[in-house]
Design a protein around this motif. Sequence first.
Motif, short mmCIF file in Angstrom:
data_model
loop_
_atom_site.label_atom_id
_atom_site.label_comp_id
_atom_site.label_asym_id
_atom_site.label_seq_id
_atom_site.Cartn_x
_atom_site.Cartn_y
_atom_site.Cartn_z
N ARG A 1 0.83 -1.20 0.00
CA ARG A 1 0.00 0.00 0.00
C ARG A 1 0.87 1.26 0.00
O ARG A 1 1.85 1.36 0.74
N ASN A 2 0.48 2.23 -0.85
CA ASN A 2 1.21 3.49 -0.94
C ASN A 2 0.20 4.61 -1.15
O ASN A 2 -0.41 4.72 -2.21
N ASP A 3 -0.02 5.41 -0.12
CA ASP A 3 -0.99 6.49 -0.19
C ASP A 3 -0.34 7.85 -0.45
O ASP A 3 -0.96 8.89 -0.29
N SER A 4 0.91 7.85 -0.85
CA SER A 4 1.64 9.11 -1.04
C SER A 4 1.13 9.88 -2.25
O SER A 4 1.26 11.10 -2.32
N GLY A 5 0.55 9.18 -3.22
CA GLY A 5 0.12 9.82 -4.46
C GLY A 5 1.26 10.04 -5.43
O GLY A 5 1.07 10.62 -6.51
N ASP A 6 2.45 9.56 -5.09
CA ASP A 6 3.61 9.74 -5.97
C ASP A 6 3.49 8.95 -7.27
O ASP A 6 4.04 9.35 -8.30
N PHE A 7 2.78 7.85 -7.21
CA PHE A 7 2.63 7.00 -8.40
C PHE A 7 1.15 6.69 -8.57
O PHE A 7 0.68 5.63 -8.18
N GLU A 8 0.44 7.61 -9.14
CA GLU A 8 -1.01 7.46 -9.24
C GLU A 8 -1.48 7.61 -10.69
O GLU A 8 -0.85 8.29 -11.49
N TRP A 9 -2.54 6.93 -10.99
CA TRP A 9 -3.22 7.04 -12.28
C TRP A 9 -4.69 6.73 -12.03
O TRP A 9 -4.99 5.78 -11.30
N THR A 10 -5.57 7.52 -12.60
CA THR A 10 -6.99 7.33 -12.29
C THR A 10 -7.81 7.10 -13.55
O THR A 10 -7.44 7.50 -14.66
N ALA A 11 -8.92 6.44 -13.34
CA ALA A 11 -9.94 6.29 -14.37
C ALA A 11 -11.26 6.76 -13.76
O ALA A 11 -11.64 6.30 -12.69
N THR A 12 -11.93 7.69 -14.43
CA THR A 12 -13.22 8.18 -13.94
C THR A 12 -14.32 7.41 -14.66
O THR A 12 -14.43 7.46 -15.89
#
Length: 308
Positions: free
Chosen positions: A145-156
Amino acid sequence: MANTTINTKYKDRLFRLRFGSTEYKDDILSLYNALNDTSYHDANDLSITTIDDVIYIKMKNDVSLLLDGNMPLWEQQSSINPNMPVRGLMYFGNLYSQYINVNRMNIYGRKLLQIPTPQYIVFYNGADDYAPVTKLKLSDSFINRNDSGDFEWTATVYNLNKGKNDALLLKCKPLSEYMELINRIRRNQNCGMNTVNAVNTAVDSCIADGIMKNFLVRHKAEVMNVCITEFDEKIYTESIREEGREEGREQGREEGREEGREEGREEGLKALIYSLKNFLPDFESVFQTVIKNEEYCNVTREDVQKYY
C-alpha cells in the motif's frame, strides 16, 4: 450455453461505432462538451485515433496542440472492471510515445517538455448496480500500500444507467439515444426474446420513434452485428462464469465427501486398534493384524502407535 455463438468478425462495440467515426464528429464534439462543460462548435478541428477498444479524440487549435491541452480517451464497459487504471496507464504510455515522436520532442534534453493533460473516461452501462461516478486509482492495485500519491493514475467511471447520470445524458442527446437503444435491447431480452430478435426489435422501434434514426437506417446491418456480438458475448461470459461456479461447488462437495470419508476411515482405524488391544499381547501383534486389513494396509507404525 450450446446455442450461444460469438461472432468474431465484428470486434467493435456499439459505443465505438457510434462515437468513434469521423462521419459523426458533431456527436463526438457534443459528448466532449457535455463532459467538460465547454461549448466548442467546430467539429472540423477534431480527429480520431483508436487504440484497441478505446477512442482517443484529438482536436486542433491555433498552435496544433490538443484541445485545451487535454488528451481525452474514452472507453465503454458493460461489466465492472477495477483494473481500468492499469489499462489506462498502458494506453497513455502508447499515446504519449506517439505524441512525443510526432512532435519530435527531446525527452533527454534540459528543457521541461509540455505534454497534454490526460483525461481517461470509462462509460459503464452494465446491468449491475454501480455508483454514478467512481474514481478508480492505480494505487489500489499496489501489492504494498502506498498512499503518497507519488505514483497514481486514475480512471473516472460514469454510470450511464437511468437515474445515475441523467444530467450528463440531457446535455448530450447522442449519448442519451445510445443508452435508449441499449435499454430497449435489455428490456426485450428480459421479456424472453433471444438476442437476435431483441436487437432487431429495439433497432426498428428506435427508428420508428426517431431515435438515432439516420444513424440506424444507414448502419443497421453493422449495428445488428455489433449488438448481437456484444450481447451474446455477455451471455457467453456469464455462462462460462456460472459453469465455473458450478464446477467449484461440485469440487467443494467432492472435497467435503472425501474429507468425510477420510474422517470415517480414521475413526474406523482408531476403533479397530482399541478392540485389538484387548485380545492381542503386544503392539507388534496389533500392527501386523491392522495392516492385513485391506482398508488399512498402507498405515504406518506411527499411525497405529497414535491410538495404541
